[in-house]
Design a protein around this motif. Structure first.
Motif, short mmCIF file in Angstrom:
data_model
loop_
_atom_site.label_atom_id
_atom_site.label_comp_id
_atom_site.label_asym_id
_atom_site.label_seq_id
_atom_site.Cartn_x
_atom_site.Cartn_y
_atom_site.Cartn_z
N ASP A 8 0.85 -1.19 0.00
CA ASP A 8 0.00 0.00 0.00
C ASP A 8 0.89 1.24 0.00
N SER B 286 0.37 4.14 0.97
CA SER B 286 0.22 5.01 2.15
C SER B 286 1.04 4.52 3.34
N ASP C 236 -2.21 -2.47 7.83
CA ASP C 236 -2.27 -3.92 7.61
C ASP C 236 -1.52 -4.62 8.75
#
Length: 150
Positions: free
Chosen positions: A21, A23, A74
């Motif tokens: 990801d 971010s 995550d």
């Protein structure tokens, strides 16, 4: 992602999955290994047992609590079961977040809960091939207490 498995895991594969990801600003990982001495006893192997279904549910609850405390993008928790030899990997916790503070805190929190609250049973075998069940350590409970305020 939560996995309870007898197979080994690849830390690099797990790390790479956590950083997909754009971010993500920080990834913190922890891996626990079978060591040769525990509480003054020589160890030659470790066997981990669990209660299928209950264990995964418990791990999911621990992750949910971490997600409610910190900004986690995550999370991966892998815990092995079965007979493990010296230096075998036991557990992997990986946290991806925007900032390092959240990732470090969440990883430590999950490990402290895993050591005291997750339904795993450990049996060590010593150098004389004698097996014995391992009780939770007081230091693990003290580490958990900093999160619970006890």
């Amino acid at each position: 992602m939560i996995k309870v498995q007898s197979e080994d895991f690849n830390q690099q594969v797990e790390y790479d999955r956590l950083r997909k990801d754009p971010s993500v600003g920080a990834v913190v990982t922890f891996s626990g290994l079978v060591r040769d001495i525990n509480q003054g006893e020589q160890v030659s192997s470790l066997t981990l047992e669990h209660y299928p279904g209950m264990t995964e549910s418990s791990l999911a609850e621990i992750v949910k609590q971490a997600e409610s405390r910190w900004n986690i993008i995550d999370c991966t928790v892998i815990h092995r079961i079965g007979e493990l030899q010296l230096l075998d990997q036991i557990v992997f916790v990986g946290i991806a977040s925007l900032h390092r503070q959240d990732a470090f805190a969440a990883c430590e929190f999950i490990m402290d809960y895993l050591k005291t609250q997750a339904p795993f049973w450990k049996k060590e075998t010593n150098a004389q091939q004698e097996s014995y069940w391992v009780d939770a350590r007081e230091s693990d409970q003290e580490a958990l207490n900093k999160w619970t305020g006890k």
